[in-house]
Design a protein around this motif. Structure first.
Motif, mmCIF file in Angstrom:
data_model
loop_
_atom_site.group_PDB
_atom_site.id
_atom_site.type_symbol
_atom_site.label_atom_id
_atom_site.label_comp_id
_atom_site.label_asym_id
_atom_site.label_seq_id
_atom_site.Cartn_x
_atom_site.Cartn_y
_atom_site.Cartn_z
ATOM 1 N N ALA A 50 0.843 -1.185 0.000
ATOM 2 C CA ALA A 50 0.000 0.000 0.000
ATOM 3 C C ALA A 50 0.881 1.239 0.000
ATOM 4 O O ALA A 50 2.023 1.192 0.480
ATOM 5 N N ILE A 51 0.326 2.332 -0.527
ATOM 6 C CA ILE A 51 1.074 3.587 -0.588
ATOM 7 C C ILE A 51 0.107 4.740 -0.361
ATOM 8 O O ILE A 51 -0.997 4.756 -0.895
ATOM 9 N N THR A 52 0.522 5.701 0.465
ATOM 10 C CA THR A 52 -0.307 6.867 0.731
ATOM 11 C C THR A 52 -0.048 7.940 -0.322
ATOM 12 O O THR A 52 0.875 7.836 -1.134
ATOM 13 N N SER A 53 -0.844 8.985 -0.284
ATOM 14 C CA SER A 53 -0.658 10.080 -1.230
ATOM 15 C C SER A 53 0.691 10.765 -1.022
ATOM 16 O O SER A 53 1.247 11.335 -1.960
ATOM 17 N N GLY A 54 1.213 10.672 0.185
ATOM 18 C CA GLY A 54 2.514 11.254 0.476
ATOM 19 C C GLY A 54 3.685 10.358 0.158
ATOM 20 O O GLY A 54 4.845 10.777 0.278
ATOM 21 N N GLY A 55 3.403 9.120 -0.256
ATOM 22 C CA GLY A 55 4.469 8.220 -0.669
ATOM 23 C C GLY A 55 4.912 7.205 0.372
ATOM 24 O O GLY A 55 5.824 6.419 0.111
ATOM 25 N N SER A 56 4.289 7.195 1.533
ATOM 26 C CA SER A 56 4.641 6.182 2.534
ATOM 27 C C SER A 56 4.133 4.826 2.079
ATOM 28 O O SER A 56 3.019 4.717 1.576
ATOM 29 N N THR A 57 4.973 3.801 2.277
ATOM 30 C CA THR A 57 4.631 2.472 1.791
ATOM 31 C C THR A 57 4.700 1.434 2.900
ATOM 32 O O THR A 57 5.388 1.628 3.908
ATOM 33 N N ASN A 58 3.984 0.353 2.702
ATOM 34 C CA ASN A 58 4.160 -0.819 3.545
ATOM 35 C C ASN A 58 3.897 -2.053 2.713
ATOM 36 O O ASN A 58 3.180 -2.005 1.709
ATOM 37 N N TYR A 59 4.514 -3.161 3.113
ATOM 38 C CA TYR A 59 4.490 -4.397 2.342
ATOM 39 C C TYR A 59 4.195 -5.597 3.232
ATOM 40 O O TYR A 59 4.563 -5.636 4.402
ATOM 41 N N ALA A 60 3.575 -6.593 2.613
ATOM 42 C CA ALA A 60 3.442 -7.876 3.280
ATOM 43 C C ALA A 60 4.810 -8.545 3.332
ATOM 44 O O ALA A 60 5.635 -8.360 2.422
ATOM 45 N N ASP A 61 5.030 -9.336 4.366
ATOM 46 C CA ASP A 61 6.321 -10.009 4.502
ATOM 47 C C ASP A 61 6.628 -10.888 3.291
ATOM 48 O O ASP A 61 7.787 -11.048 2.910
ATOM 49 N N SER A 62 5.595 -11.454 2.692
ATOM 50 C CA SER A 62 5.795 -12.400 1.583
ATOM 51 C C SER A 62 6.384 -11.741 0.338
ATOM 52 O O SER A 62 6.934 -12.438 -0.529
ATOM 53 N N VAL A 63 6.269 -10.418 0.228
ATOM 54 C CA VAL A 63 6.762 -9.747 -0.980
ATOM 55 C C VAL A 63 7.816 -8.686 -0.687
ATOM 56 O O VAL A 63 8.385 -8.104 -1.617
ATOM 57 N N LYS A 64 8.086 -8.459 0.583
ATOM 58 C CA LYS A 64 9.050 -7.428 0.961
ATOM 59 C C LYS A 64 10.413 -7.733 0.348
ATOM 60 O O LYS A 64 10.898 -8.864 0.424
ATOM 61 N N GLY A 65 11.005 -6.738 -0.268
ATOM 62 C CA GLY A 65 12.298 -6.913 -0.908
ATOM 63 C C GLY A 65 12.223 -7.380 -2.354
ATOM 64 O O GLY A 65 13.220 -7.331 -3.075
ATOM 65 N N ARG A 66 11.069 -7.853 -2.771
ATOM 66 C CA ARG A 66 10.899 -8.309 -4.167
ATOM 67 C C ARG A 66 9.953 -7.408 -4.950
ATOM 68 O O ARG A 66 10.136 -7.224 -6.161
ATOM 69 N N PHE A 67 8.925 -6.887 -4.293
ATOM 70 C CA PHE A 67 7.922 -6.044 -4.953
ATOM 71 C C PHE A 67 8.105 -4.602 -4.502
ATOM 72 O O PHE A 67 8.461 -4.329 -3.351
ATOM 73 N N THR A 68 7.826 -3.676 -5.422
ATOM 74 C CA THR A 68 7.897 -2.254 -5.116
ATOM 75 C C THR A 68 6.639 -1.564 -5.624
ATOM 76 O O THR A 68 6.301 -1.678 -6.810
ATOM 77 N N ILE A 69 5.965 -0.866 -4.727
ATOM 78 C CA ILE A 69 4.774 -0.101 -5.104
ATOM 79 C C ILE A 69 5.169 1.355 -5.295
ATOM 80 O O ILE A 69 6.017 1.888 -4.559
ATOM 81 N N SER A 70 4.567 1.993 -6.286
ATOM 82 C CA SER A 70 4.799 3.416 -6.527
ATOM 83 C C SER A 70 3.529 4.007 -7.127
ATOM 84 O O SER A 70 2.629 3.267 -7.531
ATOM 85 N N ARG A 71 3.468 5.316 -7.189
ATOM 86 C CA ARG A 71 2.274 5.946 -7.747
ATOM 87 C C ARG A 71 2.636 7.262 -8.413
ATOM 88 O O ARG A 71 3.618 7.911 -8.054
ATOM 89 N N ASP A 72 1.795 7.635 -9.364
ATOM 90 C CA ASP A 72 1.898 8.926 -10.036
ATOM 91 C C ASP A 72 0.611 9.665 -9.706
ATOM 92 O O ASP A 72 -0.449 9.359 -10.281
#
Length: 124
Positions: A50-72
């Motif tokens: 998940a990612i907030t409008s300000g760019g803060s992110t959090n990840y599930a342990d199962s994908v941490k380090g492999r997946f990256t979320i970003s937004r425009d």
């Protein structure tokens, strides 16, 4: 009515990469959080990132380090870069957003919206 259109799913070999995109449209005033979920056959839908409008992110342990979320924010679009894919990543991937909308008669609403889902299949 908010619509979320996903793209980028497909078939990839283990160890490969895919990039998912999800564009939101339809009376949007602002979008707070955006996120990616997945649901494998016989399993519950799970939050991946998940990612907030300000760019803060959090990840599930199962994908941490492999997946990256970003937004425009200018495009109301969220992305999920998936690297080092594993067969257990096979699932239907959904994007989600919490948005504030404005109707044609100036009624403001807030709610959660979902994409239609895109299939990701990782072969071993």
């Amino acid at each position: 009515q908010v619509q979320l259109v996903e793209s980028g799913g497909g078939l990839v070999q283990a160890g490969g990469s895919l990039r998912l995109s999800c564009a939101a449209s339809g009376g949007i005033v602002s979008i707070n959080a955006m996120g990616w979920y997945r649901q494998a056959p016989g399993k519950q839908r799970e939050l991946l990132a998940a990612i907030t409008s300000g760019g803060s992110t959090n990840y599930a342990d199962s994908v941490k380090g492999r997946f990256t979320i970003s937004r425009d924010n200018a495009k109301n679009t969220v992305y999920l870069q998936m690297n080092s894919l594993k067969p257990e990543d096979t699932a239907v991937y959904y994007c989600n957003c919490h948005a504030r909308t404005r109707t044609w008669n100036d009624v403001y609403r807030s709610g959660d919206y979902w994409g239609q889902g895109t299939q990701v299949t990782v072969s071993s």
